[in-house]
Design a protein around this motif. Structure first.
Motif, short mmCIF file in Angstrom:
data_model
loop_
_atom_site.label_atom_id
_atom_site.label_comp_id
_atom_site.label_asym_id
_atom_site.label_seq_id
_atom_site.Cartn_x
_atom_site.Cartn_y
_atom_site.Cartn_z
N GLN A 140 -11.90 29.41 31.81
CA GLN A 140 -12.47 29.24 33.24
C GLN A 140 -11.46 29.62 34.34
O GLN A 140 -10.17 29.68 34.11
CB GLN A 140 -12.88 27.74 33.38
N VAL A 141 -12.00 29.93 35.46
CA VAL A 141 -11.33 30.25 36.54
C VAL A 141 -10.51 29.14 37.23
O VAL A 141 -10.99 27.80 37.02
CB VAL A 141 -12.01 31.04 37.71
N ASN A 142 -9.53 29.49 38.08
CA ASN A 142 -8.96 28.36 38.85
C ASN A 142 -9.74 27.31 39.47
O ASN A 142 -10.34 27.86 40.52
CB ASN A 142 -7.72 28.88 39.96
N THR A 193 -5.08 19.79 35.27
CA THR A 193 -6.39 20.58 35.64
C THR A 193 -6.63 21.86 35.41
O THR A 193 -7.43 22.55 34.84
CB THR A 193 -6.56 20.29 37.18
N LEU A 194 -5.43 22.67 35.81
CA LEU A 194 -5.19 24.14 35.46
C LEU A 194 -5.23 24.35 34.01
O LEU A 194 -5.85 25.34 33.55
CB LEU A 194 -4.22 24.76 36.24
N TYR A 195 -4.49 23.65 33.15
CA TYR A 195 -4.32 23.93 31.74
C TYR A 195 -5.67 23.89 31.05
O TYR A 195 -6.21 24.49 30.35
CB TYR A 195 -3.24 23.08 31.00
N ARG A 196 -6.33 22.68 31.46
CA ARG A 196 -7.66 22.43 30.99
C ARG A 196 -8.54 23.64 31.49
O ARG A 196 -9.47 23.99 30.38
CB ARG A 196 -8.29 21.09 31.51
N ALA A 197 -8.67 24.13 32.38
CA ALA A 197 -9.53 25.16 33.02
C ALA A 197 -9.35 26.43 32.15
O ALA A 197 -10.10 27.14 31.55
CB ALA A 197 -9.41 25.41 34.14
#
Length: 608
Positions: free
Chosen positions: A236-238, A227-231
């Motif tokens: 994008q922010v966390n 999820t974080l890598y995609r954002a």
């Protein structure tokens, strides 16, 4: 009236509770009492209202609360156990939890470090260290959450040489111990195999210590990583929500909770259920057990097809068992047959995250239930009812930490094997809990997938993992190579599958009356060979001759061949014939024995 009905239900083994406006129950009896069921249905709305009010009235005192611990915090019972094990086995990697991912595509290593640092900042347990103060070990949270990814370039090698170096690097990283007094409980390493940019291939290895993680936590870690890598790759922010609790809050709550009367009640159940249980399993080992438990493991995998899986699902429903209970029951029979022991203790993990606020946390919440089976029941149906009762009782009393139970049972400690439970049975131990892994791990210009054949060090003698679905039943037998050979484990696996197939092919009427000792684990082909093939030894012989005359003819034809063996002694046909003649002459001379239909001889030791 409603309070009395709820109490009456509990007295009859039916524990009612409300969750999200619906009525739920746990049974500790084989069947739901019919009259009680009618009363509950008739008063369902009032019971939900009563239970919801009672649960909300004291939920705040029963749930973990967020806290601030500037002077450190007490350890949970699981943390305490792992800390003690670290002190006893300093420098060991037995409780490392590595996960290796194949990487195909443009993986940005600086982005990986940013993602891991975000996760460490988010989950305090990953930056928690353990220090002794005033004769007590307390956990302290480090402020620094930065993670630096180590890098190994294997692109200069190819083929088998590269695979050998990759395996060696994975092994070394998985076996590198953590310093729990100073280091983060997570580290990462990237091993480049070939290519650059979109054609890049490599392996991303993340290693956690078990004191800060469990199987559920590994799912949380992978999902948050993706999820974080995609954002972050999309600038994008966390997107992850703030955590309401941290693991330290759970540790404080658990210590407080274990002081109450409910804990004593549950502990008493386990003390009675496990009284005089065997300290260790009786499976035959192919190697002498080392004085110190070893950690090198190997595995055997077997799969049953869809029709067997679906039939077993129906068998489980008819027996009022879950599919996991059915598998556990069959495993108990197989282990019993191989160990010549009817008292079988198998461990199984429970998530121990009853509060929904604990679900998104990384940390070691998992608890072990020691399930004790008795395989001496007369019929299969009785045995299944016994297995169900064992599971139901365990679920109702699952809050007692395994570490506390071992202390309460006053079991002797040894470095040679784990206390009480050396065989574990788990189910659906995958990142995605049966979901499509490929859809979860696919990222823009990047694909991640679990590296097949990468396994953590084995913590028990044997760890059996089940993946159960309508499409198949997969069984993975992880075993300690210091104790068992692959051939033996393959035989266990085959016998387990044979018993499952036998159940799937059996009619409901047969299952209801089948003696438990008639459940075959050998399979039809081997059973037929043992019963019919080896006993198919009929031979023609002269009807006009007596047996001793036929034997004398055989002794003349093959005088020096072995006729009988017992222990280390043996006789040829000539020797056996001579001794038979000596005995015949002795009986004729001393006792005037002539031709009679039957003669009984009692031999003293000197004749043996």
């Amino acid at each position: 009236m409603i309070a009395q009905l709820v109490k009456s239900a509990a007295d009859q083994g039916v524990y009612l509770y409300a969750k999200e406006g619906a009525l739920h129950f746990d049974l500790t009896v084989a069947e739901f009492p019919a009259t009680l069921k009618q009363d509950i249905i008739a008063n369902k709305a009032e019971i939900i209202a009563f239970l919801s009010h009672a649960q909300s009235a004291d939920s705040e005192s029963q749930r973990p609360q967020p806290g601030h611990y500037p002077d450190g915090c007490v350890l949970s019972y699981t943390q305490q156990r792992f800390w003690l094990l670290e002190q006893m086995q300093s420098g060991q990697s037995q409780y490392n939890m590595p996960v290796a991912l194949n990487v195909e595509g443009a993986l940005e290593l600086t982005l990986v470090e940013k993602v891991l640092s975000t996760i460490v900042a988010r989950h305090q347990i990953l930056r928690t260290v353990y220090r002794e103060q005033d004769d007590e070990v307390r956990q302290h949270v480090l402020q620094n959450s930065d993670v630096t990814l180590s890098f190994v370039d294997l692109s200069d090698c190819e083929g088998e040489q590269q695979q050998a170096q990759l395996s060696q690097c994975l092994l070394e990283e998985a076996q590198r111990p953590f310093d729990l007094t100073q280091q983060l409980s997570i580290r990462g390493q990237y091993l480049k195999l070939q290519g650059t940019g979109h054609t890049q291939q490599g392996v991303l290895l993340l290693t956690l210590h078990h004191i800060a993680s469990d199987g559920w936590s590994m799912d949380v870690l992978i999902n948050e990583f993706v999820t974080l890598y995609r954002a972050y790759s999309a600038e994008q922010v966390n997107p992850l929500p703030e955590l309401a609790l941290q693991y330290a809050d759970f540790a404080v709550w658990q210590r407080d909770k274990m002081q109450g009367g409910e804990f004593e009640k549950q502990l008493t159940y386990w003390q009675q259920a496990l009284e005089d249980a065997p300290l260790a399993h009786s499976l035959p080992t192919q190697h002498h057990r080392p004085e110190v438990k070893q950690t090198q493991g190997a595995h055997v995998t077997a799969t049953l097809p869809a029709y067997v899986a679906q039939q077993l699902g129906e068998v489980a429903r008819q027996a009022h068992l879950s599919p996991f209970m059915l598998m556990h029951a069959v495993l108990g029979v197989v282990l019993s047959r191989h160990s010549n022991q009817s008292d079988i203790v198998i461990g199984t993990p429970v998530a121990n995250r009853a509060d929904e606020a604990l679900s998104p946390l990384i940390g070691c919440f998992v608890n072990t239930l020691a399930l004790r089976l008795n395989t001496c029941h007369s019929t299969l149906a009785e045995y299944f009812a016994h297995v169900r009762q064992v599971h139901m009782n365990a679920q109702v009393n699952q809050d007692v930490p395994f570490e506390q139970l071992i202390d309460a049972l006053n079991l002797p400690r040894t470095s040679s094997y784990t206390p009480l439970v050396q065989i574990m049975l788990t189910t659906n131990d995958k990142f995605t809990d049966g979901a499509d892994e490929s859809s979860l791990l696919n990222l823009p210009d990047l694909s991640l997938s679990p590296l097949q054949g990468s396994h953590p060090a084995i913590k028990f003698d044997m760890e059996i993992a089940l993946n159960i679905s309508d499409k198949q039943i997969e069984t993975i037998w992880n075993y300690d190579v210091a104790l068992f050979d692959a051939e033996f484990v393959e035989q266990l696996s085959e016998h387990f599958n044979n018993a499952l197939i036998a159940l799937a092919d059996m009619s409901a009427q047969t299952r209801s009356t089948l003696p438990l000792n008639r459940l075959s684990i050998l399979g039809d082909k081997l059973e037929s060979y043992l019963i019919d093939g080896l006993n198919n030894n009929a031979a023609d012989y002269p009807l006009e001759q007596c047996i001793h005359e036929i034997f004398e003819q055989q002794a003349m034809q093959t005088p020096d061949q072995i006729a009988v063996k017992f222990g280390s002694k043996q006789l040829t046909y000539r020797e056996l014939n001579e001794r038979a003649n000596q005995l015949a002459h002795f009986l004729t001379r001393e006792y005037q024995v002539t031709r009679i239909p039957l003669l009984a001889c009692v031999l003293s030791a000197r004749w043996k």
